[in-house]
Design an enzyme around this catalytic site. Structure first.
Site, PDB file in Angstrom:
ATOM      1  N   ASP A  95       0.835  -1.199   0.000  1.00  0.00           N
ATOM      2  CA  ASP A  95       0.000   0.000   0.000  1.00  0.00           C
ATOM      3  C   ASP A  95       0.873   1.253   0.000  1.00  0.00           C
ATOM      4  O   ASP A  95       1.880   1.325   0.715  1.00  0.00           O
ATOM      5  CB  ASP A  95      -0.890  -0.034   1.245  1.00  0.00           C
ATOM      6  CG  ASP A  95      -1.892   1.093   1.292  1.00  0.00           C
ATOM      7  OD1 ASP A  95      -2.761   1.138   0.399  1.00  0.00           O
ATOM      8  OD2 ASP A  95      -1.823   1.910   2.226  1.00  0.00           O
TER       9      ASP A  95
ATOM     10  N   GLU B 225       1.775  -0.115  -4.903  1.00  0.00           N
ATOM     11  CA  GLU B 225       0.813   0.905  -5.347  1.00  0.00           C
ATOM     12  C   GLU B 225       1.524   2.259  -5.361  1.00  0.00           C
ATOM     13  O   GLU B 225       1.926   2.766  -4.324  1.00  0.00           O
ATOM     14  CB  GLU B 225      -0.375   0.971  -4.389  1.00  0.00           C
ATOM     15  CG  GLU B 225      -1.354   2.089  -4.724  1.00  0.00           C
ATOM     16  CD  GLU B 225      -2.257   2.468  -3.557  1.00  0.00           C
ATOM     17  OE1 GLU B 225      -3.381   2.928  -3.817  1.00  0.00           O
ATOM     18  OE2 GLU B 225      -1.843   2.321  -2.390  1.00  0.00           O
TER      19      GLU B 225
END
Length: 558
Positions: free
Chosen positions: A214, A282
């Site tokens: 993330d 990401e």
């Protein structure tokens, strides 16, 4: 680790270290996939139940969004214990069952690691905020106020307002890129990096095959806490944050995207290497996403894959757009590896976002399986699910609550998966009320309905994924000869054994197209591939592909 938390004896599978290259990954949002205990929330045993369905799609791996212990202010992306399962989702034993079942079905398991920040309920933060001289005092990004009491600099939060929150105990501000309850870890502290590497080791020993990382470009901030410069209005876009958020008004060169990030990624890769594990990062940046993707995946000592937001954007890409994105990747990330996605848990579902017809949905699916890179599918997109309508009273997402009604948040893409048509809760749960309401407009698109309809999008996904696996050039080969002819995008994929030609009419009107010269033979009838007409040209219906193959050995002999 307690006795009940001991890792299983078989810690990981022997696997090809390159398994990730060209892989198709299926994202599971666990709160919304399958509820096994009737509490209205999906869980790990629900995932176990549905893994055979996922395997039937032909994908290589699953990515499971966070299931760690959490106060759930941001639905698991605010972690209070990295090495345990939140009771809402089950137990570590249930996670072991996920690993065992997935591996038995030939599926890899990737889990979502949230390393840039924790919950404010994490023991690390509780200790850090207690004083300025405790052992973890420097584990988070703390800073003194300016003389007038205002925050240390101009950094903004993606979730709105300043990126700084005052703490009356320490009489300092702490940094939060997201919610105030998600304080950012201080990656300039070596002990923080080592603690996070230990988290990765814990799950690798438990059998995971990799990680989705993330906000990978948010880990390190500027040590001097310098102000971000303003971004000219013409350079702003809403790729990362909604247009109503002034976060888009800054050039984020100091609060993220720091060059020091590379050193930590090398350490993480070294931890992963003995397990043949892979990671997909990401990259959240509206201006330099592809460039950062290239930086983070170049060589063999950083991350294997990253994804930027170019194909998660609000504007439907046409042939020129896709060609431009791929040319940009070649320019700034030729030595890296992309992972492409159209939908995920953070954006409006692409069926709605781009207002796609059934033919366009199939066309975009086929295109993804031919692009160079790996591919990620978000649960329900294989059914063609549109964005669900969620009323304000049912909203759960703090992002949507903050910016309603201009931005309705992310709940519309997170509603429960629909398995059965004649079931008020879609076969997701036996509860009378689910954490988000099951979208009534989704019921006729359930897995049950799709399985019974030979023309359903679900079967097209299976065929497209199978076709990708049948042709290694599509997984690992080079991409060449990218051209745009009107609304037709065309290119070739090539490896040592074969060359595949692909063209797609990305328009809503028929198109005429001249096939490539050479000894090509048409293939891909199962994907509705066009055949040359009597005039020798290709007549492509709207969103129809043309797929051809030639054997490189034969071609070279000729």
């Amino acid at each position: 680790m307690t006795a009940q938390q001991e890792a299983p004896a078989m810690t990981h599978l022997a696997k090809d270290p390159e398994w990730w290259r060209g892989a198709v990954i299926y994202q599971i949002y666990p709160r919304s996939y399958q509820d096994s205990n009737g509490d209205g929330v999906g869980d790990l045993l629900g995932i176990v139940r549905r893994l055979p369905y996922i395997a039937s799609l032909g994908v290589d791996a699953v990515w499971i969004s966070p299931f760690f212990t959490s106060p759930m202010k941001d639905f698991g992306y605010d972690v209070s214990d990295y090495c345990d399962v939140d009771p809402m989702f089950g137990s570590l034993a249930d996670f072991d069952a996920v690993i065992e079942t997935a591996h038995a079905l030939g599926l890899k398991v990737m889990i979502d690691l949230v390393l840039s920040h924790t919950s404010d309920q994490h023991p690390w933060f509780k200790e850090s905020r207690a004083s300025k001289d405790n052992p973890r005092a420097n584990w988070y990004v703390w800073a003194d106020a300016k003389p007038d009491g205002t925050p240390p600099n101009n950094w903004l939060s993606i979730f709105g307002g300043s990126a700084w929150q005052w703490d009356g105990g320490r009489m300092q501000y702490y940094m939060h890129n997201f919610l105030t309850s998600q304080p950012d870890l201080n990656f300039h502290e070596p002990a923080v990096q080592e603690a996070l590497l230990d988290v990765a080791r814990f799950w690798l020993e438990r059998g995971v095959d990799g990680f989705r990382l993330d906000t990978i470009n948010f880990y390190v901030c500027d040590k001097e806490l310098r102000d971000n410069p303003a971004l000219p209005p013409e350079a702003r876009n809403a790729t990362i944050a909604p247009a109503v958020n002034p976060y888009n008004w800054q050039e984020h060169i100091y609060d993220k995207n720091r060059p020091e990030n590379i050193d930590f990624l090398r350490k993480l890769r070294a931890v992963m290497e003995p397990y043949n594990a892979a990671a997909v990062g990401e990259v959240g940046d509206a201006q330099r996403g592809l460039e950062i993707m290239g930086e983070y995946t170049a060589g063999d000592d950083l991350m294997q894959m990253c994804y930027a937001f170019e194909l998660l954007s609000g504007e439907q890409p046409g042939a020129e757009d896709v060609a431009g994105i791929m040319a940009r990747v070649e320019a700034v990330a030729a030595d890296g590896w992309a992972c492409w996605a159209y939908s995920n848990h953070d954006v409006k579902r692409h069926a709605t976002r781009w207002q796609l017809s059934p033919s366009a949905l199939k066309g975009f699916t086929t295109l993804m399986m031919f692009l160079k890179g790996s591919a990620c599918i978000y649960q329900g997109e294989e059914l063609g699910l549109p964005e669900a309508e969620v009323g304000f009273d049912d909203l759960q997402d703090p992002y949507g609550i903050e910016f309603w009604p201009e931005f309705k948040g992310r709940d519309g893409c997170r509603t429960p998966m629909v398995w059965e048509t004649d079931n008020r809760q879609g076969g997701f749960s036996a509860a009378s009320r689910t954490w988000l309401p099951v979208a009534s407009e989704h019921l006729h698109l359930s897995v049950e309905a799709a399985e019974a309809d030979p023309g359903a999008l679900l079967h097209h996904y299976r065929r497209a994924i199978a076709f990708r696996h049948a042709h290694p050039a599509l997984k690992t080969g080079v991409m060449e000869n990218m051209q745009v002819t009107g609304t037709v995008l065309s290119f070739t994929r090539r490896d040592a054994a074969e060359e595949v030609f692909f063209a797609l009419n990305m328009g809503d009107e028929p198109a005429r197209f001249s096939p490539p010269e050479g000894d090509w033979r048409p293939i891909g009838l199962e994907l509705n591939s066009a055949q040359p007409g009597v005039d020798g040209d290709l007549h492509l219906a709207h969103w129809q592909p043309c797929i051809m193959l030639r054997n490189r050995d034969q071609d070279e002999e000729a």
